[in-house]
Scaffold this active site. Sequence first.
Site, PDB file in Angstrom:
ATOM      1  N   HIS A  50       0.834  -0.973  -0.027  1.00  0.00           N
ATOM      2  CA  HIS A  50      -0.037   0.480   0.099  1.00  0.00           C
ATOM      3  C   HIS A  50       0.628   0.999  -0.038  1.00  0.00           C
ATOM      4  CE1 HIS A  50      -3.499   2.471   0.700  1.00  0.00           C
ATOM      5  NE2 HIS A  50      -2.417   3.453   2.058  1.00  0.00           N
ATOM      6  N   LYS A  98      -8.824  -1.146   6.192  1.00  0.00           N
ATOM      7  CA  LYS A  98      -8.514  -1.663   5.185  1.00  0.00           C
ATOM      8  C   LYS A  98      -7.968  -2.478   4.988  1.00  0.00           C
ATOM      9  CE  LYS A  98      -9.265   2.824   4.109  1.00  0.00           C
ATOM     10  NZ  LYS A  98      -8.798   4.290   3.667  1.00  0.00           N
TER      11      LYS A  98
HETATM   12  N1  URA Z   1      -5.659   7.460   3.504  1.00  0.00           N
HETATM   13  C1  URA Z   1      -6.939   7.112   4.248  1.00  0.00           C
HETATM   14  O1  URA Z   1      -7.894   5.813   3.809  1.00  0.00           O
HETATM   15  N2  URA Z   1      -7.434   6.853   5.529  1.00  0.00           N
HETATM   16  C2  URA Z   1      -7.093   8.295   5.539  1.00  0.00           C
HETATM   17  O2  URA Z   1      -7.300   8.931   7.269  1.00  0.00           O
HETATM   18  C3  URA Z   1      -5.963   8.991   5.614  1.00  0.00           C
HETATM   19  C4  URA Z   1      -4.800   9.043   3.546  1.00  0.00           C
END
Ligand code: URA
Length: 431
Positions: A80, A185
Amino acid sequence: MVDVIERKRDGYALSEEEIAFFVRGYTDGKIPDYQAAAFLMAIVLRGMDETETAILTDQMMHSGETIDLKKIPGIKVDKHSTGGVGDKTSLVLGPLVAACGGKLAKMSGRGLGHTGGTLDKMESIPGTRIALSDEEFTNQVKEIGIAIIGQTAEIDPADKKLYALRDVTATVESIPLIASSIMSKKLASGSDAILLDVKYGSGAFMKNVEDARKLAKAMVAIGDKLGRDTKAVITSMEEPLGFAVGNNLEVKEAIETLKGRGPQDLVELCKTAGALMLVQSHIAADKEEGERLIQEAIENGKGFEKLKEFIGAQGGDVSYLDDVSKFQVAKYIHEITSPKAGYITRIDALGIGLSAMKLGAGRAELTDPIDHTAGIVLRKKVGDYVEEGDVLALAYTNKEEVAEVLRDIGGCFLYSKKKKAAPALIKDIVS
Ligand code: URA
């Protein structure tokens, strides 16, 4: 909820029960936005310790569906990036890691504002599908070692609601909130190991290296507490990564990189991050062996073959990868030239990203359409010498009125009479 807000306002560490009460209640609509907003602001001001942050992440991750990748044998590794300008790393790194025997089951996002997204880049190859059924996704990773799809609506609904609220209540800038948002996520996506590329600089979410390091440490700590092997590289986004910014322009640069002709910074990042992912996958014994394997996969063409296999499996027309002249080219290509002689000391990544967006490559709102042919190709990088009138960059667009954008692109370059080396791309590795 009032008690929970009060306790965080007064600086206490919250219990699992209190955090779970908030996440469940807010996701179900039982806790109103005004209480959630007050609570988020209390977290921004008072912070959360590692245990609270891990509990928050765990609760968010379990607010919706989680992906079960157990049917795929071996270690599944995910990657990521916190987002940047010209960041086509996944399209190079993914095939390289898969070519070395790794298993990458990845959910990616779309570009927003000055940052690009892997899904948009993939869709600039005609026919490529980013929505696969669970079975297609799992089978593809099993068979060819890589699949990249969009995140489904059922994953992490708590984050969707919380992020939208944070966006309008000045509560985005908080390490525990950012770390839990990203990691919930990633964890819900089911991989055993996660490699994070935490970027800092003008084109990144974190503007300086200290904050990027704090975020990286917070995310690695969450991974540790929740049982996933998590490592992070901290990398510079002070100038765009590579030369190309914009969807099909970046795909072409990714192909060049897999063919051994990539820009030095992108190659360095792919080698380091790829090596770490191979160590996490138990394919390489250490980073040095991992780097050697990644280099071999570039030199023997197996990484490029894997890109074709992966894009082909997702419906993409691979003849474009073999013959990049098939990609559509924007109607107008403008040269931006240097107003003076000197060494380039800075190329403002944020400015380049915003200009690429205005040329049509990106979107201000997630629902805006994008032009896959638009963007910017740099001809110079930090540390290069230019004469007056040398071409600094090419701007690709189908829009007629772009004089102001072209001026802005020129304004992103700073000069000096003295040579200044480009800053090291990889600042640190957190594990
Ligand atoms: N990207 C995300 O998925 N969440 C955040 O809080 C900041 C950047």
